[in-house]
Design an enzyme around this catalytic site. Structure first.
Site, mmCIF file in Angstrom:
data_model
loop_
_atom_site.group_PDB
_atom_site.id
_atom_site.type_symbol
_atom_site.label_atom_id
_atom_site.label_comp_id
_atom_site.label_asym_id
_atom_site.label_seq_id
_atom_site.Cartn_x
_atom_site.Cartn_y
_atom_site.Cartn_z
ATOM 1 N N GLY A 24 109.379 115.790 36.710
ATOM 2 C CA GLY A 24 109.459 116.010 38.148
ATOM 3 C C GLY A 24 108.370 116.959 38.613
ATOM 4 O O GLY A 24 107.507 117.390 37.834
ATOM 5 N N ALA A 64 117.990 117.551 36.624
ATOM 6 C CA ALA A 64 119.029 117.638 37.654
ATOM 7 C C ALA A 64 119.224 116.300 38.334
ATOM 8 O O ALA A 64 118.304 115.480 38.405
ATOM 9 C CB ALA A 64 118.655 118.697 38.698
ATOM 10 N N TYR A 109 126.779 117.695 45.592
ATOM 11 C CA TYR A 109 125.614 118.234 44.893
ATOM 12 C C TYR A 109 125.747 119.736 44.673
ATOM 13 O O TYR A 109 125.566 120.237 43.555
ATOM 14 C CB TYR A 109 124.354 117.925 45.702
ATOM 15 C CG TYR A 109 123.110 118.619 45.211
ATOM 16 C CD1 TYR A 109 122.540 118.290 43.990
ATOM 17 C CD2 TYR A 109 122.496 119.599 45.983
ATOM 18 C CE1 TYR A 109 121.387 118.929 43.540
ATOM 19 C CE2 TYR A 109 121.350 120.241 45.547
ATOM 20 C CZ TYR A 109 120.800 119.896 44.328
ATOM 21 O OH TYR A 109 119.668 120.541 43.891
#
Length: 276
Positions: free
Chosen positions: A9, A51, A116
């Site tokens: 990422g 994540a 989340y």
């Protein structure tokens, strides 16, 4: 060598860019939901960037978000603790309710309003329970992957004007600055285990968008303000999610640059690819 799960990422990309002593691995190479001590043995530290970040999707996929955001970090923290390796886990402003009126300190009460946020909060708890470090951040953007800066740049090119929410307040954070801060944290490992690291200052998404237009050489007046109610989302966004960097500085760590100067530097560094 520092191991970075979730390393493909934008943050993992910049961690690897800043240091030759980083091994950034994808979720396919290292699944944190099935990690063992053998996966982390021999590293100097682990910085967990893995994540489930699809905030809206998590509202109907909370079980999967929980696996990645809570179970995975807990297993990773236990594996690191078993072989004496420090773990730094990256978390989020979404653990707070967003009802505040001053920058949140790490010690402030939490109260996530989204799936989340709930899953990330549980991940924090499990990491801290095993003696790891947790770093909350917010509004991250970088050259690698999708983010608000790239979205605004694309919309500037394709639309004559656009409306952006002006009643949500936070702090943009360049992933390169955050990566540098995490590397410093890994070298210092202060006694304080729960910290906040974001760019300095604060703005709204509208203010952020206008600044992006300015960096693009476009007229910022093409961006107009609107309210959260104008763009309802499955997961409610925090109205206020500014994080205080006081504990970070008190731990002897360098504060991240102000968000506005960081944005200018990010553009000079090519955070948005030049158009052909």
């Amino acid at each position: 060598m520092i191991l970075v799960p979730g390393g493909r990422g934008q943050l993992g990309h910049d961690l690897a860019l800043l240091s030759d002593d980083v091994r950034a691995v994808s979720s396919a190479e290292l699944d944190v939901t099935a990690v063992t001590a053998d996966d982390v043995r021999g590293y100097a530290a682990v910085v967990n960037c893995a994540a489930y970040t699809a905030v809206d999707a998590a509202e109907t996929d909370e079980d999967r978000a929980f696996e990645v955001n809570a179970v995975g970090p807990g297993l990773l923290a236990r594996a690191c603790a078993s072989v004496g390796i420090p773990l730094i886990h990256v978390s989020t402003d979404y653990v707070f309710s967003g009802d505040g009126a001053r920058p949140y300190e790490p010690s402030d009460d939490v109260g996530p309003k989204t799936a989340y946020g709930r899953t990330k909060l549980e991940g924090e708890r499990r990491v801290l329970e095993e003696g790891g470090w947790v770093v909350r951040t917010s509004w991250v953007y970088g050259a690698h992957g999708s983010n608000f800066v790239k979205t605004m740049a694309a919309l500037e090119f394709s639309r004559p004007s656009l409306s952006v929410v002006d009643d949500q307040r936070g702090t943009p954070t360049w992933s390169r600055d955050l990566a540098a801060g995490l590397l410093e944290l890994a070298s210092v490992l202060p006694s304080t285990r729960l910290l906040h690291a974001t760019g300095g200052g604060e703005t709204t998404w509208f203010g952020f968008a206008q600044a992006i237009f300015t960096e693009l050489g476009a007229d910022p007046e093409r961006v107009t303000p609107c309210t959260t109610a104008d763009f309802p989302r499955p997961a409610p966004r925090p109205a206020y999610s500014v994080l205080s960097g006081a504990a970070w500085a008190a731990a002897g760590l360098r504060p991240l640059p102000h968000w506005r100067s960081a944005l200018s530097e990010a553009f000079r560094a090519g955070v948005v690819a030049p158009r052909a």
